[in-house]
Design a protein around this motif. Structure first.
Motif, mmCIF file in Angstrom:
data_model
loop_
_atom_site.group_PDB
_atom_site.id
_atom_site.type_symbol
_atom_site.label_atom_id
_atom_site.label_comp_id
_atom_site.label_asym_id
_atom_site.label_seq_id
_atom_site.Cartn_x
_atom_site.Cartn_y
_atom_site.Cartn_z
ATOM 1 N N CYS A 1 0.856 -1.199 0.000
ATOM 2 C CA CYS A 1 0.000 0.000 0.000
ATOM 3 C C CYS A 1 0.890 1.246 0.000
ATOM 4 N N CYS B 1 -4.180 5.887 -0.252
ATOM 5 C CA CYS B 1 -4.131 4.429 -0.338
ATOM 6 C C CYS B 1 -4.401 4.025 -1.787
ATOM 7 N N ASP B 2 -3.612 3.101 -2.305
ATOM 8 C CA ASP B 2 -3.844 2.637 -3.683
ATOM 9 C C ASP B 2 -4.263 1.168 -3.696
ATOM 10 N N CYS B 3 -4.794 0.710 -2.577
ATOM 11 C CA CYS B 3 -5.261 -0.678 -2.512
ATOM 12 C C CYS B 3 -6.598 -0.796 -3.246
ATOM 13 N N CYS C 1 -7.676 -0.761 3.470
ATOM 14 C CA CYS C 1 -6.704 -1.759 3.908
ATOM 15 C C CYS C 1 -6.352 -1.568 5.389
ATOM 16 N N CYS D 1 -4.660 1.727 6.124
ATOM 17 C CA CYS D 1 -5.590 2.862 6.129
ATOM 18 C C CYS D 1 -6.323 2.959 7.463
HETATM 19 ZN ZN LIG Z 1 -3.977 0.744 1.281
#
Ligand SMILES: [Zn+2]
Length: 143
Positions: free
Chosen positions: A90, A130-132, A137, A140
């Motif tokens: 993440c 966050c790039d999940c 996640c 986060c």
């Molecule tokens: Zn994330």
């Protein structure tokens, strides 16, 4: 090389041997990996073949044998490997992961200077998103 294709951990091990020898025959590389990793010659041959296919290694014919050399510098390879690692976690966890790496690895005074210089010129942002996939996640929920 613009786009470096991902190499497996075993392929990285073989690459490290080539980097340290500069150039070597498959026999020289096989002997080292047999001793350090216990890998059979056939395994090393397969790894070398894959590394050539992926563009990490090039071969030159020397009589009846092939001499392998790297097409990528060790630093470029290390950068790629680190980039792969950080791309797989993440983006919110990158900062704390970097801190853990700094804490756990041996670093020289010269490394410290490089890190401090990099921090001084780095453009920081207020928050990292966050790039999940789920955007919910564990990282986060802790931040
Ligand atoms: Zn994330």
């Amino acid at each position: 090389m613009d786009e470096i294709i991902q190499a497996s951990p075993a392929e990285w091990e073989a690459l490290r041997v080539v980097w340290s020898l500069k150039q070597a025959s498959s026999k020289e590389i096989s002997d080292i990996l047999l001793e350090s990793q216990g890998w059979k010659n056939a395994t090393t041959k397969t790894l070398l073949g894959r590394l050539v296919k992926k563009g990490y290694l090039q071969t030159e014919k020397d009589g009846n044998r092939f001499i392998y050399s790297a097409t990528v510098s060790e630093q470029a390879g290390a950068n790629k490997r680190a980039d792969d690692l950080f791309s797989s976690i993440c983006s919110k966890a990158v900062g704390t992961t970097l801190v853990e790496i700094i804490k756990s690895k041996d670093l020289s005074f010269a490394d410290r200077d490089l890190i401090l210089q990099a921090l001084e010129v780095k453009d920081f942002v207020e928050t990292v998103s966050c790039d999940c996939v789920a955007h919910d996640c564990e990282t986060c929920s802790h931040n």
